[in-house]
Motif scaffolding. Structure first.
Motif, PDB file in Angstrom:
ATOM      1  N   LYS A 228     100.886 -26.558 -56.023  1.00  0.00           N
ATOM      2  CA  LYS A 228     101.084 -27.298 -57.274  1.00  0.00           C
ATOM      3  C   LYS A 228     100.063 -28.433 -57.329  1.00  0.00           C
TER       4      LYS A 228
ATOM      5  N   GLU B 138     109.962 -36.827 -38.479  1.00  0.00           N
ATOM      6  CA  GLU B 138     109.516 -36.482 -39.832  1.00  0.00           C
ATOM      7  C   GLU B 138     110.330 -35.317 -40.361  1.00  0.00           C
ATOM      8  N   ARG B 139     110.754 -35.481 -41.598  1.00  0.00           N
ATOM      9  CA  ARG B 139     111.511 -34.400 -42.255  1.00  0.00           C
ATOM     10  C   ARG B 139     110.881 -34.121 -43.616  1.00  0.00           C
TER      11      ARG B 139
ATOM     12  N   ASP C  37     104.844 -25.811 -52.026  1.00  0.00           N
ATOM     13  CA  ASP C  37     104.152 -26.328 -50.841  1.00  0.00           C
ATOM     14  C   ASP C  37     103.613 -25.145 -50.050  1.00  0.00           C
TER      15      ASP C  37
ATOM     16  N   ASN D 294     105.378 -39.299 -56.902  1.00  0.00           N
ATOM     17  CA  ASN D 294     104.607 -38.153 -57.371  1.00  0.00           C
ATOM     18  C   ASN D 294     103.829 -38.494 -58.625  1.00  0.00           C
TER      19      ASN D 294
ATOM     20  N   SER E 250     113.091 -32.885 -54.602  1.00  0.00           N
ATOM     21  CA  SER E 250     114.177 -33.205 -55.528  1.00  0.00           C
ATOM     22  C   SER E 250     115.056 -31.974 -55.765  1.00  0.00           C
TER      23      SER E 250
HETATM   24  P1  AMP Z   1     109.628 -34.694 -55.186  1.00  0.00           P
HETATM   25  O1  AMP Z   1     109.051 -34.032 -56.377  1.00  0.00           O
HETATM   26  O2  AMP Z   1     109.679 -36.181 -55.281  1.00  0.00           O
HETATM   27  O3  AMP Z   1     110.881 -34.075 -54.899  1.00  0.00           O
HETATM   28  O4  AMP Z   1     108.602 -34.428 -54.010  1.00  0.00           O
HETATM   29  C1  AMP Z   1     108.719 -33.307 -53.205  1.00  0.00           C
HETATM   30  C2  AMP Z   1     107.431 -33.016 -52.514  1.00  0.00           C
HETATM   31  O5  AMP Z   1     107.137 -34.058 -51.581  1.00  0.00           O
HETATM   32  C3  AMP Z   1     107.494 -31.789 -51.667  1.00  0.00           C
HETATM   33  O6  AMP Z   1     107.363 -30.610 -52.432  1.00  0.00           O
HETATM   34  C4  AMP Z   1     106.351 -32.008 -50.725  1.00  0.00           C
HETATM   35  O7  AMP Z   1     105.127 -31.654 -51.335  1.00  0.00           O
HETATM   36  C5  AMP Z   1     106.389 -33.505 -50.522  1.00  0.00           C
HETATM   37  N1  AMP Z   1     106.985 -33.887 -49.237  1.00  0.00           N
HETATM   38  C6  AMP Z   1     108.228 -34.324 -48.973  1.00  0.00           C
HETATM   39  N2  AMP Z   1     108.381 -34.580 -47.650  1.00  0.00           N
HETATM   40  C7  AMP Z   1     107.190 -34.291 -47.077  1.00  0.00           C
HETATM   41  C8  AMP Z   1     106.677 -34.342 -45.750  1.00  0.00           C
HETATM   42  N3  AMP Z   1     107.417 -34.782 -44.742  1.00  0.00           N
HETATM   43  N4  AMP Z   1     105.409 -33.955 -45.543  1.00  0.00           N
HETATM   44  C9  AMP Z   1     104.630 -33.520 -46.549  1.00  0.00           C
HETATM   45  N5  AMP Z   1     105.044 -33.469 -47.827  1.00  0.00           N
HETATM   46  C10 AMP Z   1     106.303 -33.843 -48.084  1.00  0.00           C
END
Ligand code: AMP
Ligand code: MCA
Length: 515
Positions: free
Chosen positions: A410, A307-308, A393, A419, A312
């Motif tokens: 957030k 898991e990573r 986060d 999202n 964006s």
């Molecule tokens: P995005 O706006 O599509 O870039 O979504 C980013 C958000 O996805 C991050 O700020 C996290 O809240 C969430 N996210 C991404 N990878 C993980 C993960 N492995 N575990 C938990 N949350 C994640």
């Protein structure tokens, strides 16, 4: 002095194998025989598209927006835009007119590429916003983009770009308010891809199953750049179908997915240790991977999912280790900061919190974006005074640097890796006749991780139908944002300050989708 070439496309192109006739991509789904694309095909098609774009006399830094179904040709468009030195703006195919109107109005693209089906309304929005060129690209490889590109040369020297030049804009809401365009540079994307190539041990002979959409970071950058930079063949699925993907796993070595993809594959009896024998790495991200999914996967397949964690705005920032000597992959954690990336956990007051204690996750490094498109104030708000980006986060970091995400400051729901911003959905609901107010929350969902629900309060003397609200929303916003369930109630729970208690709603409805 001659500027150095730091165009991301040039780096990807120079990683192509010398055997350009080898298969780069096998389009594995759809009707009929599989389609094969060689590295030469990728080179020539992206050159033609780059030459077409170059012939349009676009201004420096012009945006090329694409709302097309996933296809190998859509990937060629992406490569063509990078190659020509313009800025790629991918848009989720689920977006409807109000969403597209906002993105096009905000980004002011010089070129818009859409499906023939959507052309009547997308072109109207685009021309109104001043876009000069609207092309079509359909799933069956028809449309004006390829017709026009076919008239151009299949040779093209990549535009010279510096690491800091803009390569892509990805719309995301970050914290609150309207969507913001995260500006990613050639350097952001290339440095992250290079780090991941080493960290995840990409090697000769790797074959990637690509089954994610290509309008977000996961499918467009992490998966695609990984395979291209390693000259790896891709087994390409325009749509994720668990049965079809499992059938091809015996030919793959790497798979990347959001948690929902793993949940859906686990529901297939065909998933067993035998079909995953050739796979060396399963990667999950974009949303929290439930510990039970992590455990069940290990038990069924013998593989420990890596898991990573990414965003964006930052591309990838942490990862569980690939190599056993770097430590175990622990379910429920997102691992360590990637090499060259700084991650820290700070309190709301801006002080570092001790190891193992909870605070806001912050990041800095060559992967961190240049800011939000035309929103300098919003950009400034999201950075600390000493230059770290506030992810929104909430998590903790152990003394050895291992990071665990425990929540989000957030107001964001992640459903099946997409999202959903409650404020946006509430805005649409509140505009409906007879609605006094509403609250949108995410509750546990066995398939999507979180399921979107809404509680809606009618104005005095008005009656509202939950189903009618869902139907009305379906015509206005992307389907994945539409609440799976709406409750019409006389009021919302509030605290002494009058603030809506979303945690109370989440608690009340936490069992809704669980069986
Ligand atoms: P995005 O706006 O599509 O870039 O979504 C980013 C958000 O996805 C991050 O700020 C996290 O809240 C969430 N996210 C991404 N990878 C993980 C993960 N492995 N575990 C938990 N949350 C994640
Ligand atoms: C489809 N639906 C959804 C979702 N997807 N509803 C909620 N959440 C979703 N994610 C809706 C459909 O519109 C449909 O509605 C109904 O649910 C059933 O659709 P279904 O056929 O099951 O959906 P699908 O086409 O199979 O899609 C599910 C999916 C897809 C394959 C899980 O959502 C997907 O590809 N997700 C991956 C997203 C992703 O790549 N995220 C990465 C973001 P109706 O019945 O009303 O028509 S990048 C990122 O987050 C960061 C940076 C990172 O770290 O990677």
């Amino acid at each position: 002095m001659k500027p150095t070439q730091e165009n991301l496309f040039a780096a990807l192109r120079s990683a192509f194998p010398t055997q350009l006739d080898a298969t780069a991509i096998e389009a594995a789904d759809g009707e009929g025989a599989p389609r094969y694309y060689t590295w030469r095909d990728l080179d020539r098609a992206s050159a033609k598209i780059a030459n077409l774009l170059a012939s349009l006399d676009l201004p420096q830094g012009a945006r090329v927006a694409a709302q097309t179904e996933k296809s190998v040709e859509a990937l060629m468009l992406y490569l063509g835009v990078l190659r020509a030195g313009y800025v790629y703006l991918p848009l989720n195919t689920a977006y409807q007119s109000s969403e597209i109107e906002y993105f096009i109005g905000n980004a002011e693209p010089s070129v818009v590429v859409c499906t023939g089906r959507n052309h009547p309304w997308v072109s109207k929005i685009a021309f109104k916003a001043g876009t000069q060129n609207v092309f079509t690209l359909n799933e069956d490889r028809t449309g004006s983009l390829l017709d026009r590109a076919a008239q151009h040369s299949d040779e093209h020297t990549p535009a010279v770009k510096q690491a800091d030049d803009l390569a892509s804009i990805i719309y995301t809401s970050g914290t609150t308010g309207r969507s913001k365009g995260a500006m990613l540079s050639h350097g952001n994307l290339l440095s992250n891809a290079q780090v991941l190539k080493t960290y995840w041990g990409w090697r000769k002979g790797d074959v990637l199953i690509h089954a994610l959409p290509i309008f977000h970071v996961h499918g467009l950058f992490v998966a695609l750049h990984g395979a291209l930079l390693n000259a790896s063949k891709m087994l390409w699925f325009n749509k994720f179908d668990p049965k079809a993907v499992i059938a091809r796993l015996p030919e793959a070595t790497v798979f990347m997915g959001v948690p929902t993809l793993y949940v859906r594959m686990l529901a297939e009896p065909a998933l067993n240790r035998d079909v995953v024998k050739s796979v060396r790495l399963f990667i999950s991200g974009s949303a929290p991977l439930l510990k039970e999914t992590f455990d069940e996967w290990r038990q069924r397949t013998g593989h420990t999912i890596l898991e990573r964690y990414g965003m964006s705005e930052t591309i990838m920032l942490t990862s569980n280790p690939y190599r056993a000597e770097d430590g175990p992959r622990i379910g429920g954690t997102v691992g360590y900061a990637l090499p060259g990336v700084g991650v820290r956990v700070h309190s709301d007051e801006g002080r570092p919190v001790p190891a193992g204690e909870i605070g806001g996750i912050q990041v800095r490094g060559p992967n961190v974006f240049k800011g939000y498109w035309r929103m300098p104030e919003k950009t400034a708000e999201e950075f600390t005074a000493d230059g770290w980006f506030k992810t929104g986060d909430v998590g903790k970091m152990e003394a050895d640097g291992r990071v665990t995400i425990v929540g989000r400051s957030k107001d964001l729901i992640i459903s099946g890796g997409y999202n959903v911003y409650p404020a946006e959905i509430e805005g649409f609901i509140n505009e409906m006749p007879g609605v006094a107010e509403s609250a949108v929350v995410g509750v546990p969902h066995p398939d999507f991780g979180e399921g979107v629900i809404a509680v809606v309060v009618p104005k005095p003397t008005h009656t509202l139908q939950a189903d009618a609200i869902i139907t009305a929303l379906k015509g206005k916003i992307a389907n994945f944002k539409v609440p799976k369930k709406v409750f019409v109630l006389p009021d919302l729970p509030r605290n002494a300050m009058g603030k809506v208690q979303k945690n109370v709603l989440r608690e009340q409805h936490k069992g809704l989708f669980q069986h």
